[in-house]
Design an enzyme around this catalytic site. Structure first.
Site, PDB file in Angstrom:
ATOM      1  N   THR A 175      32.828  33.530  52.279  1.00  0.00           N
ATOM      2  CA  THR A 175      32.666  35.174  52.245  1.00  0.00           C
ATOM      3  C   THR A 175      31.719  35.394  51.272  1.00  0.00           C
ATOM      4  O   THR A 175      31.636  34.682  50.099  1.00  0.00           O
ATOM      5  CB  THR A 175      33.887  35.663  52.056  1.00  0.00           C
ATOM      6  OG1 THR A 175      33.930  37.071  51.666  1.00  0.00           O
ATOM      7  CG2 THR A 175      34.832  34.906  50.995  1.00  0.00           C
ATOM      8  N   ASP A 176      31.271  36.720  51.223  1.00  0.00           N
ATOM      9  CA  ASP A 176      30.401  37.129  50.101  1.00  0.00           C
ATOM     10  C   ASP A 176      31.409  37.538  49.009  1.00  0.00           C
ATOM     11  O   ASP A 176      30.922  37.679  47.770  1.00  0.00           O
ATOM     12  CB  ASP A 176      29.481  38.276  50.573  1.00  0.00           C
ATOM     13  CG  ASP A 176      30.190  39.501  51.170  1.00  0.00           C
ATOM     14  OD1 ASP A 176      31.464  39.394  51.266  1.00  0.00           O
ATOM     15  OD2 ASP A 176      29.541  40.621  51.303  1.00  0.00           O
ATOM     16  N   GLU A 177      32.634  37.552  49.116  1.00  0.00           N
ATOM     17  CA  GLU A 177      33.478  38.436  47.990  1.00  0.00           C
ATOM     18  C   GLU A 177      33.616  37.374  46.807  1.00  0.00           C
ATOM     19  O   GLU A 177      33.921  37.684  45.831  1.00  0.00           O
ATOM     20  CB  GLU A 177      34.867  38.626  48.906  1.00  0.00           C
ATOM     21  CG  GLU A 177      34.710  39.431  49.941  1.00  0.00           C
ATOM     22  CD  GLU A 177      36.011  40.215  50.380  1.00  0.00           C
ATOM     23  OE1 GLU A 177      36.871  40.259  49.639  1.00  0.00           O
ATOM     24  OE2 GLU A 177      36.273  40.483  51.348  1.00  0.00           O
TER      25      GLU A 177
ATOM     26  N   TYR B 278      42.546  36.424  47.301  1.00  0.00           N
ATOM     27  CA  TYR B 278      41.728  36.018  48.422  1.00  0.00           C
ATOM     28  C   TYR B 278      40.528  35.261  48.079  1.00  0.00           C
ATOM     29  O   TYR B 278      40.060  34.075  48.410  1.00  0.00           O
ATOM     30  CB  TYR B 278      41.447  37.034  49.524  1.00  0.00           C
ATOM     31  CG  TYR B 278      40.532  36.778  50.314  1.00  0.00           C
ATOM     32  CD1 TYR B 278      40.604  35.745  51.332  1.00  0.00           C
ATOM     33  CD2 TYR B 278      39.226  37.450  50.495  1.00  0.00           C
ATOM     34  CE1 TYR B 278      39.782  35.355  52.265  1.00  0.00           C
ATOM     35  CE2 TYR B 278      38.382  37.073  51.299  1.00  0.00           C
ATOM     36  CZ  TYR B 278      38.517  36.234  52.305  1.00  0.00           C
ATOM     37  OH  TYR B 278      37.612  36.018  53.359  1.00  0.00           O
TER      38      TYR B 278
ATOM     39  N   LYS C  78      38.835  31.419  48.117  1.00  0.00           N
ATOM     40  CA  LYS C  78      37.609  31.142  48.737  1.00  0.00           C
ATOM     41  C   LYS C  78      36.837  30.500  48.070  1.00  0.00           C
ATOM     42  O   LYS C  78      35.994  29.350  48.246  1.00  0.00           O
ATOM     43  CB  LYS C  78      37.144  32.153  49.561  1.00  0.00           C
ATOM     44  CG  LYS C  78      38.159  32.925  50.759  1.00  0.00           C
ATOM     45  CD  LYS C  78      38.274  31.684  51.999  1.00  0.00           C
ATOM     46  CE  LYS C  78      37.044  31.689  52.664  1.00  0.00           C
ATOM     47  NZ  LYS C  78      37.117  30.641  53.878  1.00  0.00           N
TER      48      LYS C  78
HETATM   49  P1  NAD Z   1      41.548  35.522  60.638  1.00  0.00           P
HETATM   50  O1  NAD Z   1      42.694  35.882  59.885  1.00  0.00           O
HETATM   51  O2  NAD Z   1      41.443  36.496  61.825  1.00  0.00           O
HETATM   52  O3  NAD Z   1      41.880  34.072  61.276  1.00  0.00           O
HETATM   53  C1  NAD Z   1      42.256  32.952  60.515  1.00  0.00           C
HETATM   54  C2  NAD Z   1      42.682  31.733  61.611  1.00  0.00           C
HETATM   55  O4  NAD Z   1      43.057  30.586  60.933  1.00  0.00           O
HETATM   56  C3  NAD Z   1      43.936  32.325  62.458  1.00  0.00           C
HETATM   57  O5  NAD Z   1      43.754  31.898  63.858  1.00  0.00           O
HETATM   58  C4  NAD Z   1      45.089  31.410  61.673  1.00  0.00           C
HETATM   59  O6  NAD Z   1      46.038  31.148  62.570  1.00  0.00           O
HETATM   60  C5  NAD Z   1      44.318  30.138  61.240  1.00  0.00           C
HETATM   61  N1  NAD Z   1      45.008  29.415  60.048  1.00  0.00           N
HETATM   62  C6  NAD Z   1      45.410  30.127  59.050  1.00  0.00           C
HETATM   63  N2  NAD Z   1      45.957  29.173  58.166  1.00  0.00           N
HETATM   64  C7  NAD Z   1      45.896  27.873  58.895  1.00  0.00           C
HETATM   65  C8  NAD Z   1      46.257  26.678  58.459  1.00  0.00           C
HETATM   66  N3  NAD Z   1      46.927  26.308  57.460  1.00  0.00           N
HETATM   67  N4  NAD Z   1      45.785  25.579  59.522  1.00  0.00           N
HETATM   68  C9  NAD Z   1      45.116  25.890  60.559  1.00  0.00           C
HETATM   69  N5  NAD Z   1      45.054  27.172  60.801  1.00  0.00           N
HETATM   70  C10 NAD Z   1      45.218  28.067  60.068  1.00  0.00           C
HETATM   71  O7  NAD Z   1      40.435  35.197  59.964  1.00  0.00           O
HETATM   72  P2  NAD Z   1      38.855  35.826  60.336  1.00  0.00           P
HETATM   73  O8  NAD Z   1      38.617  37.134  59.893  1.00  0.00           O
HETATM   74  O9  NAD Z   1      38.550  35.261  61.613  1.00  0.00           O
HETATM   75  O10 NAD Z   1      38.069  34.765  59.240  1.00  0.00           O
HETATM   76  C11 NAD Z   1      37.393  33.374  59.283  1.00  0.00           C
HETATM   77  C12 NAD Z   1      36.802  32.675  58.362  1.00  0.00           C
HETATM   78  O11 NAD Z   1      35.903  33.500  57.795  1.00  0.00           O
HETATM   79  C13 NAD Z   1      37.821  32.772  57.276  1.00  0.00           C
HETATM   80  O12 NAD Z   1      37.710  31.460  56.442  1.00  0.00           O
HETATM   81  C14 NAD Z   1      37.391  33.814  56.099  1.00  0.00           C
HETATM   82  O13 NAD Z   1      37.512  33.527  54.921  1.00  0.00           O
HETATM   83  C15 NAD Z   1      35.789  33.871  56.652  1.00  0.00           C
HETATM   84  N6  NAD Z   1      35.162  35.001  56.637  1.00  0.00           N
HETATM   85  C16 NAD Z   1      35.454  36.212  57.315  1.00  0.00           C
HETATM   86  C17 NAD Z   1      35.210  37.469  57.183  1.00  0.00           C
HETATM   87  C18 NAD Z   1      35.698  38.541  57.607  1.00  0.00           C
HETATM   88  O14 NAD Z   1      35.145  39.817  57.720  1.00  0.00           O
HETATM   89  N7  NAD Z   1      36.597  38.590  58.755  1.00  0.00           N
HETATM   90  C19 NAD Z   1      33.722  37.511  56.532  1.00  0.00           C
HETATM   91  C20 NAD Z   1      33.358  36.569  55.947  1.00  0.00           C
HETATM   92  C21 NAD Z   1      34.254  35.249  55.806  1.00  0.00           C
HETATM   93  P1  TYD Z   2      38.886  45.052  54.752  1.00  0.00           P
HETATM   94  O1  TYD Z   2      38.724  45.318  56.138  1.00  0.00           O
HETATM   95  O2  TYD Z   2      40.403  44.746  54.170  1.00  0.00           O
HETATM   96  O3  TYD Z   2      37.896  43.973  54.220  1.00  0.00           O
HETATM   97  P2  TYD Z   2      37.739  43.424  52.554  1.00  0.00           P
HETATM   98  O4  TYD Z   2      38.617  44.039  51.946  1.00  0.00           O
HETATM   99  O5  TYD Z   2      37.536  42.030  52.833  1.00  0.00           O
HETATM  100  O6  TYD Z   2      36.200  43.953  52.332  1.00  0.00           O
HETATM  101  O7  TYD Z   2      38.352  46.445  54.004  1.00  0.00           O
HETATM  102  C1  TYD Z   2      37.183  46.944  54.126  1.00  0.00           C
HETATM  103  C2  TYD Z   2      37.279  47.919  53.287  1.00  0.00           C
HETATM  104  O8  TYD Z   2      38.058  49.134  53.422  1.00  0.00           O
HETATM  105  C3  TYD Z   2      37.687  47.709  51.736  1.00  0.00           C
HETATM  106  O9  TYD Z   2      36.619  48.258  50.766  1.00  0.00           O
HETATM  107  C4  TYD Z   2      38.965  48.362  51.582  1.00  0.00           C
HETATM  108  C5  TYD Z   2      38.947  49.484  52.545  1.00  0.00           C
HETATM  109  N1  TYD Z   2      40.066  49.838  53.265  1.00  0.00           N
HETATM  110  C6  TYD Z   2      40.598  51.100  53.331  1.00  0.00           C
HETATM  111  O10 TYD Z   2      39.928  52.207  52.676  1.00  0.00           O
HETATM  112  N2  TYD Z   2      41.971  51.591  54.195  1.00  0.00           N
HETATM  113  C7  TYD Z   2      42.476  50.272  54.567  1.00  0.00           C
HETATM  114  O11 TYD Z   2      43.457  50.712  55.128  1.00  0.00           O
HETATM  115  C8  TYD Z   2      41.881  49.157  54.522  1.00  0.00           C
HETATM  116  C9  TYD Z   2      42.588  47.971  55.348  1.00  0.00           C
HETATM  117  C10 TYD Z   2      40.846  48.856  54.023  1.00  0.00           C
END
Ligand code: NAD
Ligand code: TYD
Length: 355
Positions: free
Chosen positions: A132-134, A158, A162
């Protein structure tokens, strides 16, 4: 074939669905099926022998070893993680266990198995870590966007977990020569996203006539990327990325949270008008998230110039598609907003005062 971890979650499921259509390559999908993992996301592949879902934990080293030995993947694509910042604030332990220790376990087992391959198989193998960019922390309004050399400064449990996993991946390449790749991507949105994250939460609450919680003053900025574009980026990095490198992936689409929420409301006003007026009247400013990062922005020039990747979906189009998807899949939503979901919502929102 590919060994995917976390492929029943939001991005992993989109990746598997896209990949099987585009390449036909078989996938073994190791997923713990936490609250965020949903086999229903992969329903379109029911009966398709190219997809095997294995219910298990990346920390189960014997299982990981067996999957590697039995299936001899050409790559591991590692999505599995605890992924929600707010949950990491309430309960960081699981984030350390999966994101840090789990990634370590996966790397260790992969290293052991990979070490026994022929020289050419070792050279061709890839371990792609999805991050992630975070990890880069928070930007001020006029700061330059994150690039691959921006120092790490994670602020939430989180992002710290990461960042930690990114460092382990880097070290396994540097020390053992494991052919790793890392992607650091901005906020994704699209089908199958669990309704705890901003966009699906807003759609879900709006349709239920509930308040739309905006943290703080709503001016925090995120760079939004349609999930399909993220999946394409991962495939390009896997295909052509230079071993040991990291690639930033972003949508070039910075938005204030309040503007995202308002745009969702306007799309719903069009698609599902309410007799009581615009959904915007449900917007409620609530107490801010502790340690809330102000702004994320991605400089994606490296992946563009080296691999030719650019995002294809504009935010307006991608968001309209996403809203339509949620409107067309009420059963999927009903399935995931279980009792456990409702207790999470109470835990995160009930105690929050108005901002
Ligand atoms: P998500 O929470 O929707 O899915 C995570 C998946 O991992 C789920 O299916 C869960 O069951 C599985 N999981 C959790 N713990 C596990 C374990 N110990 N063993 C096996 N499986 C396990 O997450 P997502 O949004 O699909 O994100 C996927 C990846 O991308 C993550 O690594 C996240 O950090 C990264 N990412 C997400 C975003 C975003 O905006 N969602 C952006 C950048 C990077
Ligand atoms: P989120 O989808 O949780 O992603 P991240 O925190 O990983 O960026 O949140 C996106 C943005 O929206 C973040 O600045 C937090 C804000 N947010 C709200 O304002 N209200 C909410 O209920 C949630 C879940 C997030």
């Amino acid at each position: 074939m590919l060994l995917i971890t976390g492929g029943a979650g939001f991005i992993g499921a989109n990746f598997i669905l896209d990949s099987i259509v585009q390449t036909g390559e078989a996938v073994v999908n190791l997923d713990k099926l936490t609250y965020a993992g949903n086999p229903r996301n992969l329903e379109a592949l029911r009966g398709d022998t190219r997809h095997l879902l294995v219910h298990g934990d990346i920390n189960d080293r014997a299982l990981v070893r067996r999957l590697l030995t039995d299936h001899q993947p050409r790559a591991v694509v590692h999505f599995a993680a605890e992924s929600h910042v707010d949950r990491s604030i309430h309960g960081p332990a699981e984030f350390v266990q999966t994101n840090v220790v789990g990634t370590f376990s996966l790397l260790e087992e992969t290293r052991g198995w990979w070490g026994g391959l022929s020289e050419s198989a070792r050279r061709d193998f890839r371990f792609l870590h999805v991050s992630t960019d975070e990890v880069y922390g928070s930007l001020g309004p006029n700061d330059a966007a994150f690039c691959e050399s921006t120092p790490y400064a994670p602020n939430s449990p989180y992002s710290a977990s990461k960042a930690s996993s990114d460092h382990l991946v880097r070290a396994y390449q540097h020390t053992y020569g494991l052919p790793t790749l890392t992607t650091n991507c901005s906020n994704n949105y699209g089908p199958f996203q669990f309704p705890e994250k901003l966009i699906p939460l807003i759609i879900h609450n709006a349709l239920a006539g509930k308040p739309l919680p905006v943290y703080g003053d709503g001016t925090n900025v995120r760079d939004w990327l349609y999930v399909g574009d993220h999946c394409t980026a991962i495939r390009e990095v896997l295909r052509k990325g230079r071993v040991g490198e990291t690639y930033n992936v972003g949508g070039g689409s910075e938005m204030k949270n309040i503007d995202v929420v308002t745009t969702v409301c306007h799309l719903l006003d069009e698609a599902r008008p309410r007799s009581s007026g615009s959904y915007t009247s449900l917007i409620t400013f609530v107490e801010d998230r502790p340690g809330h990062d102000r702004r994320y922005a991605i400089d994606a020039s490296k992946i563009h110039s080296e691999l030719g990747w650019v995002p294809r979906q504009s935010f307006q189009m991608g968001l309209a598609k996403t809203v339509d998807w949620y409107l067309d899949h009420p059963d999927w939503v009903q399935d995931v907003v279980t009792g456990a979901y409702r207790s999470w919502v109470s835990q995160n929102y009930l105690g929050r005062s108005a901002a």
